[in-house]
Design an enzyme around this catalytic site. Structure first.
Site, mmCIF file in Angstrom:
data_model
loop_
_atom_site.group_PDB
_atom_site.id
_atom_site.type_symbol
_atom_site.label_atom_id
_atom_site.label_comp_id
_atom_site.label_asym_id
_atom_site.label_seq_id
_atom_site.Cartn_x
_atom_site.Cartn_y
_atom_site.Cartn_z
ATOM 1 N N SER A 1 2.540 -3.747 -6.083
ATOM 2 C CA SER A 1 2.574 -2.260 -6.324
ATOM 3 C C SER A 1 1.686 -1.506 -5.554
ATOM 4 O O SER A 1 0.966 -1.815 -4.676
ATOM 5 C CB SER A 1 1.849 -2.099 -7.779
ATOM 6 O OG SER A 1 0.367 -2.439 -7.622
ATOM 7 N N ASP A 2 1.865 -0.284 -5.409
ATOM 8 C CA ASP A 2 1.259 0.650 -4.314
ATOM 9 C C ASP A 2 0.880 1.935 -5.268
ATOM 10 O O ASP A 2 1.355 2.334 -6.236
ATOM 11 C CB ASP A 2 2.274 1.116 -3.190
ATOM 12 C CG ASP A 2 3.357 1.721 -3.517
ATOM 13 O OD1 ASP A 2 3.663 1.850 -4.882
ATOM 14 O OD2 ASP A 2 3.992 2.261 -2.663
ATOM 15 N N LYS A 3 0.048 2.684 -4.604
ATOM 16 C CA LYS A 3 -0.605 3.901 -5.108
ATOM 17 C C LYS A 3 0.322 5.283 -4.979
ATOM 18 O O LYS A 3 0.364 6.329 -5.554
ATOM 19 C CB LYS A 3 -1.896 4.405 -4.555
ATOM 20 C CG LYS A 3 -3.095 3.506 -5.374
ATOM 21 C CD LYS A 3 -4.219 3.557 -4.355
ATOM 22 C CE LYS A 3 -4.843 5.214 -4.776
ATOM 23 N NZ LYS A 3 -6.089 5.446 -4.133
ATOM 24 N N THR A 4 1.370 5.323 -3.955
ATOM 25 C CA THR A 4 2.087 6.514 -3.538
ATOM 26 C C THR A 4 3.242 6.405 -4.429
ATOM 27 O O THR A 4 3.792 7.486 -4.382
ATOM 28 C CB THR A 4 2.422 6.292 -2.265
ATOM 29 O OG1 THR A 4 3.334 4.895 -2.048
ATOM 30 C CG2 THR A 4 1.577 5.882 -1.092
#
Length: 116
Positions: free
Chosen positions: A103-106
């Site tokens: 997962s990523d924050k963007t």
């Protein structure tokens, strides 16, 4: 383009399909064996066939889809208690087979677009 996308079956769906095929083969073998024994023992053919078919039908579990659905629903319940919510039940089973979740924050993974 969207019509050419095929949906893959989850590992659980593949296992259930395999179980159904095995049960069908075993039921067919049971019908043949019981019919053969009935003919050898001198029973009326129609009576023997009726008994063989009724036993084969009884061998196939009717509650298997219900049991699978309830099990997946319990998995969703347990996941929701840990703040993980899914929309479709088969996703629970596929998620259970995962060894890593990226997962990523963007939002690149969730929205499929790069943002500045």
């Amino acid at each position: 383009e969207l019509q050419s996308v095929t949906t893959r079956k989850s590992p659980l769906q593949n296992k259930i399909d395999e179980l159904g095929k095995r049960l069908a083969y075993l039921s067919s073998a049971a019908i043949a064996l019981i019919a053969l024994l009935g003919v050898i023992l001198g029973r009326p053919f129609l009576e023997t066939l009726t008994v063989a078919v009724s036993l084969a039908v009884a061998a196939i579990p009717e509650g298997l889809p219900i049991c699978t659905t309830v099990t997946l629903a319990l998995g969703v319940l347990r996941m929701s208690k840990r703040n993980a919510i899914v929309k479709k039940l088969p996703v629970v089973e596929s998620l259970g087979c995962a060894t890593a979740i990226c997962s990523d924050k963007t939002g690149t993974l969730t929205q499929n677009e790069m943002t500045a």
